[in-house]
Design a protein around this motif. Structure first.
Motif, PDB file in Angstrom:
ATOM      1  N   GLU A 198      81.364 -44.948  62.785  1.00  0.00           N
ATOM      2  CA  GLU A 198      81.986 -44.084  62.330  1.00  0.00           C
ATOM      3  C   GLU A 198      82.342 -43.019  64.232  1.00  0.00           C
ATOM      4  O   GLU A 198      83.104 -42.381  63.966  1.00  0.00           O
ATOM      5  CB  GLU A 198      80.599 -43.020  62.392  1.00  0.00           C
ATOM      6  CG  GLU A 198      80.094 -41.524  61.939  1.00  0.00           C
ATOM      7  CD  GLU A 198      81.820 -41.337  60.292  1.00  0.00           C
ATOM      8  OE1 GLU A 198      81.435 -39.680  60.684  1.00  0.00           O
ATOM      9  OE2 GLU A 198      81.929 -42.044  59.442  1.00  0.00           O
ATOM     10  N   GLU A 199      81.520 -42.904  65.156  1.00  0.00           N
ATOM     11  CA  GLU A 199      81.739 -42.526  65.596  1.00  0.00           C
ATOM     12  C   GLU A 199      81.690 -43.262  67.791  1.00  0.00           C
ATOM     13  O   GLU A 199      80.729 -44.032  67.218  1.00  0.00           O
ATOM     14  CB  GLU A 199      81.543 -40.860  66.385  1.00  0.00           C
ATOM     15  CG  GLU A 199      81.579 -40.401  67.661  1.00  0.00           C
ATOM     16  CD  GLU A 199      81.029 -38.721  67.274  1.00  0.00           C
ATOM     17  OE1 GLU A 199      81.181 -38.013  68.519  1.00  0.00           O
ATOM     18  OE2 GLU A 199      80.169 -38.603  66.463  1.00  0.00           O
ATOM     19  N   GLN A 201      80.812 -42.465  71.777  1.00  0.00           N
ATOM     20  CA  GLN A 201      81.414 -41.782  73.144  1.00  0.00           C
ATOM     21  C   GLN A 201      80.682 -43.092  73.890  1.00  0.00           C
ATOM     22  O   GLN A 201      79.028 -43.375  74.213  1.00  0.00           O
ATOM     23  CB  GLN A 201      79.777 -40.603  73.029  1.00  0.00           C
ATOM     24  CG  GLN A 201      80.256 -39.827  71.818  1.00  0.00           C
ATOM     25  CD  GLN A 201      81.942 -39.248  72.082  1.00  0.00           C
ATOM     26  OE1 GLN A 201      82.512 -38.931  73.452  1.00  0.00           O
ATOM     27  NE2 GLN A 201      83.044 -38.421  70.902  1.00  0.00           N
TER      28      GLN A 201
END
Length: 550
Positions: A198-199, A201
């Motif tokens: 999804e993501e 970082q």
């Protein structure tokens, strides 16, 4: 274990730290109750590129998306995964893996033997970390049919099954057209695992969601978020406040375990674990390259204090042959620490005698110097983990008693490991390191760390600048010895030599602490999976697929 008084002191200190942070913290953010939040202490050094995976953090993150052929377990067994079965063809000196025909990639493309061949050919051609353990022993990798892969071997390779089987497999149709695999950010990964990205970082978090079409059947949790904490106290507080559901590894923050044990909504798991906690010297830096100097340092260290204070007693006294006592089939119990059973006065006298014999005399201030007048003053590097820092401080106190001065320097894992010690590019930028390793149940791990073929900067012998032809030759020969009894004797003999040579100075063997909340998920399955660098039971995909929300 520590004395009751010392343990009470640690509890009070930890409670004060935790309490202060809780008061200062913010309220818990509302999240999906079917989302599992995991805390981890470092960002994966591989990012999202699985070809660069080399340590447990990489495998914790990437193991949600990519999968191995099979799951090696801590007890030495191997469980089917992408491969449903395998056998060794003695006539051809080859391993055959038979793939589960249900397996497919997250984009729906079938996972076939061509993907396995592509993965191994790519890691071998690029000398990527994943292939460094097996490259020298594999002659060729061939797809016999869509579901069968054959690994033709170069001679014997005793650790073939868990090491070949534990390699993460990549999709040919995604990676074949990538010009520079090593630099590819892989921002939209396609894997065969139960979750899709999804993501991500870096140095912050990874967020994955359930693949409803996962070939083994979808997970019972919707999402997983792994949050990176560079402050372990804050990570513990997040678990106690309900902002995390799981800390798969509390190593490094042992003093914070007592408050967790008192929390009614948290369960702490403490397991014996094949871990080695040690001081690693840079053998390129004089006089660390001299065996007698390392032996003097080994005797001077107050190891009982290090275990009691820095690890809060959650540890065992060391065997000095690198193989920890839990690995009972291979460990050599005779290589106990020379200082065991000696008084401090006796240990320090023996250490001072060795240092005197080396001509390392004391100046007026009590600091020892070389014949050239150089002071024995060194920097000991530590990660940000509280137990590592405290161990470095205790080593400083011990060595001051024999005229050796240490300065403690603290760095985050990415800077210290990836940038300096294991980079292969800055060999003289460190002197002494508080470090730890977890040993695979097969002693091939021991051999490849200290006698790597081919050498690679992430192997201990290369990173630490250590060489010893006799011991390394014995370890290399053990990797190809297929007779179990002869191989066991080689490993026993290697531990005897290791305890004498001290490439690293073992401090102890840590227990493995982990913790999870009991009020959010059920079905916890601490299966002791140890593929690649992933060695934390509650962080394994086997456990995550067992969980369901309460």
């Amino acid at each position: 274990m520590t004395s009751s008084a010392a343990r009470r002191s640690l509890v009070l200190i930890a409670a004060c730290i935790v309490g202060a942070i809780i008061v200062a913290g913010s309220a818990c953010t509302e999240v999906n109750p079917r989302r599992l939040d995991i805390g981890w202490s470092e960002s994966p050094q591989a990012g999202l590129n699985p070809f660069l995976a080399r340590n447990e953090g990489d495998y914790l993150f990437l193991g949600l998306i990519y999968e191995p052929l099979c799951m090696p377990m801590m007890d030495g067994s191997v469980e089917p995964w992408i491969a449903e079965s395998w056998e060794f063809d003695a006539d051809r000196n080859a391993w055959l893996f038979h793939l589960d025909e249900r397996a497919h990639w997250s984009d729906g493309t079938p996972l076939t033997a061509d993907d396995v061949v592509f993965t191994f050919e790519t890691v071998y051609a690029g000398d990527f970390p994943m292939g460094s353990t097996t490259k020298a022993f594999v002659k060729s990798v061939e797809a016999i049919d869509a579901q069968t892969v054959r690994f033709a071997m170069n001679g014997g390779f005793a650790g073939a099954l868990p090491l070949l089987g534990g390699t993460l497999i990549m999709p040919r149709h995604v990676w074949a057209d990538v010009d520079d695999v090593a630099q590819h950010p892989n921002e939209t990964p396609v894997g065969s695992g139960p979750f899709v990205l999804e993501e991500f970082q870096p140095r912050s978090f990874l967020h994955v969601v359930r693949d409803a079409d996962y070939w083994r059947g979808p997970a019972r949790i919707d999402e997983v978020v792994i949050r990176v904490f560079l402050n372990l106290e804050a990570e513990v507080v997040a678990l106690m406040k309900g902002e995390l559901d799981l800390m798969p590894d509390l190593s490094g923050s042992e003093a914070l375990i007592p408050p967790l044990e008192e929390d009614a909504n948290v369960e702490v798991l403490l397991d014996r674990w094949p871990h080695i906690f040690y001081l690693a010297p840079n053998h390129r830096v004089d006089p660390w390259g001299q065996k007698a100097f390392r032996q003097a340092v080994d005797l001077a260290l107050d190891k009982q204090a290090i275990l009691d204070v820095s690890l809060a007693g959650y540890a065992e006294m060391p065997l000095m042959g690198y193989v920890p006592p839990l690995v009972t089939r291979w460990a050599n119990p005779s290589v106990e620490w020379r200082g065991a059973g000696m008084t401090e006065t006796e240990r320090l006298a023996a250490a001072n005698g060795l240092l005197d014999d080396l001509g390392l005399t004391r100046d007026d201030a009590g600091l020892r110097r070389t014949a050239d007048g150089e002071p024995l003053a060194f920097t000991v590097s530590s990660l940000t983990y509280p137990s590592y820092i405290r161990a470095a401080e205790l080593a400083k106190e011990s060595l001051a008693k024999v005229g050796i001065e240490l300065t403690v320097q603290v760095s985050d894992p990415e800077t210290l490991y990836g940038g300096i010690v294991f980079s292969g590019e800055r060999p003289l930028d460190w002197q002494l390191l508080v470090h730890g390793s977890t040993l695979h149940p097969d002693p091939d791990h021991f051999a490849r760390e200290f006698a790597p073929v081919p050498p690679n900067p992430w192997d201990n012998a290369v990173a630490f600048g250590w060489e010893h032809e006799g011991l390394q030759s014995l370890l290399r020969d053990s990797r190809t010895e297929m007779d179990d009894a002869r191989r066991r004797q080689m490993i026993q003999d290697a531990q005897t030599l290791f305890a004498e040579e001290l490439p690293v100075i073992t401090l102890g063997h840590r227990l493995h602490p982990a913790a999870h909340r009991t009020d959010t998920f059920t079905g916890w399955n601490p299966a002791k999976v140890i593929y690649g660098g992933m060695v934390h039971p509650l962080g394994s995909i086997v456990n995550l697929l067992s969980l369901e929300p309460i």
